[in-house]
Design an enzyme around this catalytic site. Structure first.
Site, PDB file in Angstrom:
ATOM      1  N   ASN A   6       0.655  -1.196  -0.032  1.00 25.09           N
ATOM      2  CA  ASN A   6       0.155   0.162  -0.037  1.00 25.09           C
ATOM      3  C   ASN A   6       1.171   1.404  -0.075  1.00 25.09           C
ATOM      4  OD1 ASN A   6      -1.480   1.926   0.992  1.00 25.09           O
ATOM      5  ND2 ASN A   6      -3.141   0.287   1.580  1.00 25.09           N
ATOM      6  N   HIS A   9       0.821   5.617   1.610  1.00 28.47           N
ATOM      7  CA  HIS A   9       2.142   7.663   2.750  1.00 28.47           C
ATOM      8  C   HIS A   9       2.629   7.597   2.286  1.00 28.47           C
ATOM      9  CE1 HIS A   9       0.315   6.044   6.329  1.00 28.47           C
ATOM     10  NE2 HIS A   9       0.232   4.884   5.543  1.00 28.47           N
ATOM     11  N   HIS A  42      -5.708   4.300  -2.061  1.00 28.98           N
ATOM     12  CA  HIS A  42      -6.784   3.903  -1.358  1.00 28.98           C
ATOM     13  C   HIS A  42      -7.388   6.076  -1.616  1.00 28.98           C
ATOM     14  CE1 HIS A  42      -9.489   4.513   2.400  1.00 28.98           C
ATOM     15  NE2 HIS A  42      -9.659   4.753   0.911  1.00 28.98           N
ATOM     16  N   ARG A  44      -9.742   8.091  -1.153  1.00 29.00           N
ATOM     17  CA  ARG A  44     -10.626   8.412  -0.285  1.00 29.00           C
ATOM     18  C   ARG A  44     -11.772   9.497  -0.646  1.00 29.00           C
ATOM     19  NH1 ARG A  44      -9.237   6.784   5.516  1.00 29.00           N
ATOM     20  NH2 ARG A  44     -11.216   8.107   5.753  1.00 29.00           N
ATOM     21  N   ARG A  48      -7.284  12.869   0.455  1.00 29.11           N
ATOM     22  CA  ARG A  48      -6.336  13.390   1.662  1.00 29.11           C
ATOM     23  C   ARG A  48      -5.088  12.744   1.283  1.00 29.11           C
ATOM     24  NH1 ARG A  48      -7.103  10.266   7.055  1.00 29.11           N
ATOM     25  NH2 ARG A  48      -9.505  11.236   6.941  1.00 29.11           N
ATOM     26  N   GLU A  69      -8.831   0.237  -2.593  1.00 27.66           N
ATOM     27  CA  GLU A  69      -9.585   1.253  -1.914  1.00 27.66           C
ATOM     28  C   GLU A  69     -10.744   1.666  -2.506  1.00 27.66           C
ATOM     29  OE1 GLU A  69      -7.088   0.919   1.760  1.00 27.66           O
ATOM     30  OE2 GLU A  69      -6.413  -1.320   1.681  1.00 27.66           O
ATOM     31  N   THR A 100      -8.079   3.373   8.305  1.00 30.40           N
ATOM     32  CA  THR A 100      -9.621   2.566   8.163  1.00 30.40           C
ATOM     33  C   THR A 100      -9.724   2.037   9.747  1.00 30.40           C
ATOM     34  OG1 THR A 100      -9.032   1.943   6.163  1.00 30.40           O
ATOM     35  CG2 THR A 100     -10.601   1.087   6.594  1.00 30.40           C
ATOM     36  N   GLU A 150     -11.378  -9.291   2.618  1.00 33.48           N
ATOM     37  CA  GLU A 150      -9.617  -8.615   3.112  1.00 33.48           C
ATOM     38  C   GLU A 150     -10.201  -9.236   5.018  1.00 33.48           C
ATOM     39  OE1 GLU A 150      -7.400  -6.116   1.315  1.00 33.48           O
ATOM     40  OE2 GLU A 150      -6.417  -5.448   3.687  1.00 33.48           O
ATOM     41  N   HIS A 213      -3.804  -5.293   7.499  1.00 33.16           N
ATOM     42  CA  HIS A 213      -4.468  -3.323   8.536  1.00 33.16           C
ATOM     43  C   HIS A 213      -3.071  -3.633   9.908  1.00 33.16           C
ATOM     44  CE1 HIS A 213      -6.037   0.120  10.520  1.00 33.16           C
ATOM     45  NE2 HIS A 213      -6.388   0.255   9.257  1.00 33.16           N
TER      46      HIS A 213
HETATM   47  N1  PXP Z   1      -6.045  -2.905   3.827  1.00 38.82           N
HETATM   48  C1  PXP Z   1      -6.731  -2.421   3.790  1.00 38.82           C
HETATM   49  C2  PXP Z   1      -8.746  -2.420   3.664  1.00 38.82           C
HETATM   50  C3  PXP Z   1      -6.149  -0.554   4.514  1.00 38.82           C
HETATM   51  O1  PXP Z   1      -8.035  -0.373   3.775  1.00 38.82           O
HETATM   52  C4  PXP Z   1      -5.301  -0.781   4.921  1.00 38.82           C
HETATM   53  C5  PXP Z   1      -4.740   1.044   4.949  1.00 38.82           C
HETATM   54  O2  PXP Z   1      -5.156   1.596   3.952  1.00 38.82           O
HETATM   55  C6  PXP Z   1      -4.314  -1.667   4.706  1.00 38.82           C
HETATM   56  C7  PXP Z   1      -4.477  -3.170   4.643  1.00 38.82           C
HETATM   57  C8  PXP Z   1      -2.815  -1.174   4.733  1.00 38.82           C
HETATM   58  O3  PXP Z   1      -2.664  -1.531   6.452  1.00 38.82           O
HETATM   59  P1  PXP Z   1      -1.452  -1.187   7.249  1.00 38.82           P
HETATM   60  O4  PXP Z   1      -1.413   0.813   6.321  1.00 38.82           O
HETATM   61  O5  PXP Z   1      -1.301  -0.393   8.614  1.00 38.82           O
HETATM   62  O6  PXP Z   1      -0.349  -1.454   6.843  1.00 38.82           O
END
Ligand code: PXP
Length: 260
Positions: A6, A9, A42, A44, A48, A69, A100, A150, A213
């Site tokens: 992901n 960031h 993601h 959003r 953001r 996402e 999330t 997921e 997550h």
């Molecule tokens: N899976 C989903 C559905 C998420 O919303 C997120 C956070 O955006 C992640 C995985 C990744 O989570 P983390 O950044 O805590 O590894």
């Protein structure tokens, strides 16, 4: 075990200055070369971090499948349907949340999720539902006709941090002062068992199973052992490590941990 990275960031850092640097697009080739199997982003409602233009460029340029996402907001689903990522993972979204916070309420939002899945499927987009690891959520996801679920690993990750992190490393450690080690062990076992049971059940129903997550270089290993889970989506811990090691090492270190 497949690894979805992901990269939101990277855009978080860019948006801290509202300039063009760092560009999440630059991560695509590095992730692919370092063993990632998928790019996750993601979009959003509040934009953001990732913007519509990022999604378009990432889908256009990624050699890896893109898992997008997003919420079930009809305006977002219209946009996403035209952008056509490989997969859409539907997630709950609240404006005020930092990230999330839990799985979709697949029971209360059954009809709207059903219509959303229909629309995405008509556009040849695979659909995953981000759910809490409960029997009920798996049952309903199956009835809804999603291809993937997921499983939300946030509770497991929080309890793991309470159990193992030192005070200086975790906000959760403050709460852990109120709980005995025995309580923490039993909460950790329970949260892990919930994930195992939900993954096994989803697999029996013919769903493909991802999880994510809060997973990091410490807590991921027990999750990798669950052989009914075929993919992990990980963001924060990989991008955080990349500040010190570079993205290539951060991704390949995680990929090593994902080998069963
Ligand atoms: N899976 C989903 C559905 C998420 O919303 C997120 C956070 O955006 C992640 C995985 C990744 O989570 P983390 O950044 O805590 O590894």
């Amino acid at each position: 075990m497949s690894l979805g990275v992901n990269i939101d960031h990277i855009a978080v850092l860019r948006e801290a200055r509202k300039i063009n640097d760092p560009d999440p697009l630059m991560a695509l080739a590095i992730c692919a070369q370092s063993g990632a199997d998928q790019i996750t982003i993601h979009l959003r409602e509040d934009r953001r971090h990732i913007h519509d233009e990022d999604v378009r460029r990432i889908i256009e340029n990624s050699v890896l499948p893109v898992n997008l996402e997003c919420s079930i907001n009809p305006e977002i689903i219209d946009i996403v349907s035209t952008l056509r990522p490989h997969r859409v993972t539907l997630v709950p979204e609240k404006r005020e949340e930092v990230t999330t916070e839990g799985g979709l309420d697949v029971c209360a939002q059954y009809e709207i999720i059903l219509n959303t899945i229909k629309k995405l499927t008509e556009n040849e987009i695979e659909v995953s539902l981000f759910i809490d690891p409960t029997d009920e959520a798996v049952d309903i996801s199956c009835k809804l006709g999603a291809q993937w679920v997921e499983l939300h690993t946030g509770t497991y990750a929080n309890v793991y941090a309470m159990r193992y992190s030192s005070l200086s490393h975790s906000h959760h450690a403050i709460d852990s002062l109120k709980l005995s080690r025995k309580d923490l062990n039993s909460r950790l076992n329970q949260s892990y068992e919930d994930i195992v049971n939900a993954a096994n059940k989803a697999r029996i129903f013919g769903l493909k199973v991802a999880a994510g997550h809060g997973l990091n270089y410490q807590n991921v290993t027990p999750i990798v052992q669950i052989d009914t889970i075929e993919e992990l989506n990980i963001g924060q811990s990989i991008i955080a490590r990349s500040i010190f090691t570079g993205l290539q090492t951060a991704v390949s270190d995680m990929k090593v941990l994902c080998q069963r």
